[in-house]
Design a protein around this motif. Sequence first.
Motif, mmCIF file in Angstrom:
data_model
loop_
_atom_site.group_PDB
_atom_site.id
_atom_site.type_symbol
_atom_site.label_atom_id
_atom_site.label_comp_id
_atom_site.label_asym_id
_atom_site.label_seq_id
_atom_site.Cartn_x
_atom_site.Cartn_y
_atom_site.Cartn_z
ATOM 1 N N ALA A 32 -4.096 8.038 12.927
ATOM 2 C CA ALA A 32 -4.806 9.554 12.698
ATOM 3 C C ALA A 32 -4.382 10.010 11.286
ATOM 4 O O ALA A 32 -5.175 10.816 10.982
ATOM 5 C CB ALA A 32 -4.407 10.317 13.744
ATOM 6 N N HIS A 33 -3.391 9.626 10.743
ATOM 7 C CA HIS A 33 -2.966 10.134 9.651
ATOM 8 C C HIS A 33 -2.431 8.967 8.501
ATOM 9 O O HIS A 33 -1.346 8.725 8.286
ATOM 10 C CB HIS A 33 -1.755 11.165 9.689
ATOM 11 C CG HIS A 33 -2.109 12.520 10.536
ATOM 12 N ND1 HIS A 33 -2.733 13.604 9.953
ATOM 13 C CD2 HIS A 33 -2.016 12.410 11.787
ATOM 14 C CE1 HIS A 33 -3.011 14.309 11.091
ATOM 15 N NE2 HIS A 33 -2.607 13.781 12.150
ATOM 16 N N PRO A 34 -3.279 8.016 8.460
ATOM 17 C CA PRO A 34 -2.916 7.023 7.391
ATOM 18 C C PRO A 34 -2.068 7.206 6.235
ATOM 19 O O PRO A 34 -1.330 6.454 5.529
ATOM 20 C CB PRO A 34 -3.941 6.157 7.207
ATOM 21 C CG PRO A 34 -5.255 6.974 7.322
ATOM 22 C CD PRO A 34 -4.713 8.203 8.264
ATOM 23 N N GLU A 35 -2.496 8.471 5.358
ATOM 24 C CA GLU A 35 -1.754 8.999 4.190
ATOM 25 C C GLU A 35 -0.267 8.954 4.446
ATOM 26 O O GLU A 35 0.741 9.102 3.469
ATOM 27 C CB GLU A 35 -2.318 9.981 3.773
ATOM 28 C CG GLU A 35 -2.163 11.380 4.444
ATOM 29 C CD GLU A 35 -2.844 11.408 5.774
ATOM 30 O OE1 GLU A 35 -2.627 12.516 6.169
ATOM 31 O OE2 GLU A 35 -3.536 10.666 6.264
ATOM 32 N N LEU A 36 0.181 8.982 5.746
ATOM 33 C CA LEU A 36 1.547 9.376 6.027
ATOM 34 C C LEU A 36 2.580 8.274 6.175
ATOM 35 O O LEU A 36 3.636 8.308 6.113
ATOM 36 C CB LEU A 36 1.707 10.430 7.128
ATOM 37 C CG LEU A 36 1.139 11.692 7.165
ATOM 38 C CD1 LEU A 36 1.473 12.602 8.428
ATOM 39 C CD2 LEU A 36 1.826 12.539 5.975
ATOM 40 N N LYS A 37 1.610 7.262 6.279
ATOM 41 C CA LYS A 37 2.553 5.774 6.503
ATOM 42 C C LYS A 37 3.456 5.482 5.279
ATOM 43 O O LYS A 37 2.868 5.371 4.129
ATOM 44 C CB LYS A 37 1.656 4.762 6.881
ATOM 45 C CG LYS A 37 2.047 3.560 7.530
ATOM 46 C CD LYS A 37 0.993 2.554 7.608
ATOM 47 C CE LYS A 37 1.552 1.283 8.656
ATOM 48 N NZ LYS A 37 0.737 0.430 9.285
ATOM 49 N N PRO A 38 4.608 5.400 5.609
ATOM 50 C CA PRO A 38 5.728 4.898 4.493
ATOM 51 C C PRO A 38 5.384 3.490 3.986
ATOM 52 O O PRO A 38 4.936 3.024 4.729
ATOM 53 C CB PRO A 38 6.965 5.120 5.194
ATOM 54 C CG PRO A 38 6.792 5.664 6.586
ATOM 55 C CD PRO A 38 5.355 5.575 6.905
ATOM 56 N N PRO A 39 5.503 3.399 2.709
ATOM 57 C CA PRO A 39 5.265 2.018 2.023
ATOM 58 C C PRO A 39 6.019 0.872 2.692
ATOM 59 O O PRO A 39 5.422 -0.131 2.845
ATOM 60 C CB PRO A 39 5.766 2.306 0.798
ATOM 61 C CG PRO A 39 5.713 3.923 0.628
ATOM 62 C CD PRO A 39 6.066 4.436 1.664
ATOM 63 N N GLU A 40 7.002 1.080 3.179
ATOM 64 C CA GLU A 40 7.851 0.125 3.932
ATOM 65 C C GLU A 40 7.371 -0.353 5.296
ATOM 66 O O GLU A 40 7.683 -1.515 5.826
ATOM 67 C CB GLU A 40 9.408 0.465 4.148
ATOM 68 C CG GLU A 40 9.679 1.563 5.044
ATOM 69 C CD GLU A 40 9.711 2.983 4.190
ATOM 70 O OE1 GLU A 40 10.417 3.789 4.817
ATOM 71 O OE2 GLU A 40 9.295 2.966 3.191
ATOM 72 N N LEU A 41 6.459 0.429 5.764
ATOM 73 C CA LEU A 41 5.644 0.110 7.074
ATOM 74 C C LEU A 41 4.175 -0.500 6.998
ATOM 75 O O LEU A 41 3.522 -0.868 7.664
ATOM 76 C CB LEU A 41 5.603 1.314 8.129
ATOM 77 C CG LEU A 41 6.867 1.701 8.474
ATOM 78 C CD1 LEU A 41 6.863 2.943 9.313
ATOM 79 C CD2 LEU A 41 7.622 0.801 9.183
ATOM 80 N N ARG A 42 3.911 -0.543 5.503
ATOM 81 C CA ARG A 42 2.480 -1.012 5.153
ATOM 82 C C ARG A 42 2.434 -2.372 5.193
ATOM 83 O O ARG A 42 3.360 -3.282 4.963
ATOM 84 C CB ARG A 42 2.115 -0.397 3.763
ATOM 85 C CG ARG A 42 1.760 1.132 4.196
ATOM 86 C CD ARG A 42 1.157 1.628 2.935
ATOM 87 N NE ARG A 42 1.109 3.082 3.190
ATOM 88 C CZ ARG A 42 1.220 4.014 2.087
ATOM 89 N NH1 ARG A 42 1.185 3.669 0.957
ATOM 90 N NH2 ARG A 42 1.428 5.284 2.590
#
Length: 71
Positions: A61-71
């Motif tokens: 729902a909020h992809p901009e919040l996903k931390p880089p370490e979880l991408r």
Amino acid sequence: MTNTTAKAISDLMVSMGAQLNESLRLVQSTEDDAEFKRYRDSISKIMTTMLLEIMNPLYTAHPELKPPELR
């Protein structure tokens, strides 16, 4: 969910994950292997639930919040 709430939840989940990882290191360094494995299995269930039921839907729902370490 508002972006503000989602950001707060994301931050909490990341912090909780770090604390759970730290608890694993503590148990590994102070307990026997059997106890560590039992504890690790329990923590794994908690972290899997956090990821699948809270974090993944939140980041969908909020992809901009996903931390880089979880991408």
